[in-house]
Motif scaffolding. Structure first.
Motif, PDB file in Angstrom:
ATOM      1  N   SER A   1      57.894  49.011  75.838  1.00 30.65           N
ATOM      2  CA  SER A   1      57.855  50.425  75.521  1.00 30.65           C
ATOM      3  C   SER A   1      56.730  50.838  75.933  1.00 30.65           C
ATOM      4  O   SER A   1      57.115  52.492  75.990  1.00 30.65           O
TER       5      SER A   1
ATOM      6  N   THR B 251      63.835  48.970  76.113  1.00 31.84           N
ATOM      7  CA  THR B 251      63.945  48.052  75.859  1.00 31.84           C
ATOM      8  C   THR B 251      63.060  46.492  75.592  1.00 31.84           C
ATOM      9  O   THR B 251      61.884  45.707  75.921  1.00 31.84           O
TER      10      THR B 251
ATOM     11  N   LEU C   3      64.427  54.228  72.807  1.00 32.67           N
ATOM     12  CA  LEU C   3      63.240  53.349  73.651  1.00 32.67           C
ATOM     13  C   LEU C   3      63.219  52.029  73.369  1.00 32.67           C
ATOM     14  O   LEU C   3      63.008  51.117  74.420  1.00 32.67           O
ATOM     15  N   ILE C   4      63.199  51.870  72.081  1.00 36.56           N
ATOM     16  CA  ILE C   4      63.131  50.650  71.472  1.00 36.56           C
ATOM     17  C   ILE C   4      64.454  48.896  71.750  1.00 36.56           C
ATOM     18  O   ILE C   4      63.857  47.990  72.202  1.00 36.56           O
TER      19      ILE C   4
ATOM     20  N   THR D  97      57.251  45.313  72.467  1.00 36.20           N
ATOM     21  CA  THR D  97      56.648  46.684  71.754  1.00 36.20           C
ATOM     22  C   THR D  97      55.703  47.255  73.405  1.00 36.20           C
ATOM     23  O   THR D  97      55.202  48.260  74.123  1.00 36.20           O
TER      24      THR D  97
END
Length: 271
Positions: A216, A193, A189-190, A213
């Motif tokens: 995400s 994104t 995910l990190i 952040t």
């Protein structure tokens, strides 16, 4: 001091980029604990080392001895291959440092890598660091007293910066779905994104880019489409998913898994 092993190379420390016994231990721990994403600072070694001809100490035959032999600066002239052994683990999230972006991200060309942040690649060619975050002049707790704070710089600041964001995303995911993301899904995910920096796409200085952040969190919160999928794929089986594009934007897919620990070789320079 120069910490290289003169029995391997008198000019370059072989541990940069090397898959070491300690590297293997980190991967083994991560593999056996699938919800534990280990976050590691990339290190601040780039460009360090004795200047050519200056006296320094090197460990030889069981003791530190003075030497004036010319050693290669960590990462040589271009800075690449300056990642210490733990940072070369496959299953962890390695964080490099950049200058602050007080006005937010405005393009990959406006992201500045910190002068100290270590570069990849690993000796087997994998991309490290994985991600970058602000690591310069962060105001943080200090050890001089129980209420001491001060500004500090280093990848040891960018790594906890990213770690706090990871915890926030886990909290968000749990509040929405009642469970937590595995380390592989969270890492994927990190990287998926992140805001691109440096060369187009992932590279050996910025990894997959600057952690975002908010992006995400938006992906986690979008219930119109199941963006995050955890799939167990049996041997020789396939998994298919139908995607639809508006023809204007790229379709981006990130696959991430936790790998069994690798094997390490005897000490060697760039095996």
């Amino acid at each position: 001091e120069w910490y290289g092993d003169i029995n391997v190379s008198e000019e370059e420390d072989y541990l940069f980029g090397f898959y070491h016994k300690e590297t293997q231990d980190y991967d083994r721990i991560a593999y056996k604990n699938p919800y534990y994403l280990i976050v590691k600072s990339a290190g601040n070694d780039r460009g360090e080392g004795p200047s050519p001809g200056t006296e320094h100490y090197v460990f030889e035959d069981g003791e530190w001895v003075a030497s004036t032999k010319v050693r290669q600066k960590d990462g040589s002239d271009d800075g690449f291959d300056s990642m210490g052994p733990v940072g070369n683990a496959k299953n962890i999230l390695v964080v490099g440092a950049i200058s602050d972006l007080p006005d937010g991200y405005s393009g990959r060309e406006n992201v500045t890598i910190s002068s100290f942040s270590s570069f990849g690649p690993t000796d087997d060619g994998r991309i490290k660091p994985d991600i970058v975050g602000n690591g310069e002049a962060l105001f943080s707790a200090w050890s001089s007293s129980d209420n001491d704070y001060r500004s500090s710089s280093g990848t040891s600041m960018s790594a906890p910066n990213v770690t706090g964001s990871l915890a926030t995303l886990q909290e968000l995911y749990h509040s929405l779905y009642g469970s937590y993301l595995t380390s592989a899904v969270l890492k994927g995910l990190i990287l998926h994104t992140a805001d691109d920096a440096g060369n187009p796409g992932p590279d050996y200085r910025f990894g997959w880019g600057v952690m975002n952040t908010l992006s995400s969190a938006r992906l986690i919160s979008d219930t119109a489409f199941s963006h995050i999928r955890r799939v167990t794929l049996p041997e020789n089986d396939t998994f298919r998913i139908h995607l639809f594009s508006n023809g204007m934007e790229p379709v981006k897919v990130t696959i991430c898994w936790t790998d069994p620990q690798g094997t390490f070789s005897e000490p060697a320079l760039d095996p």
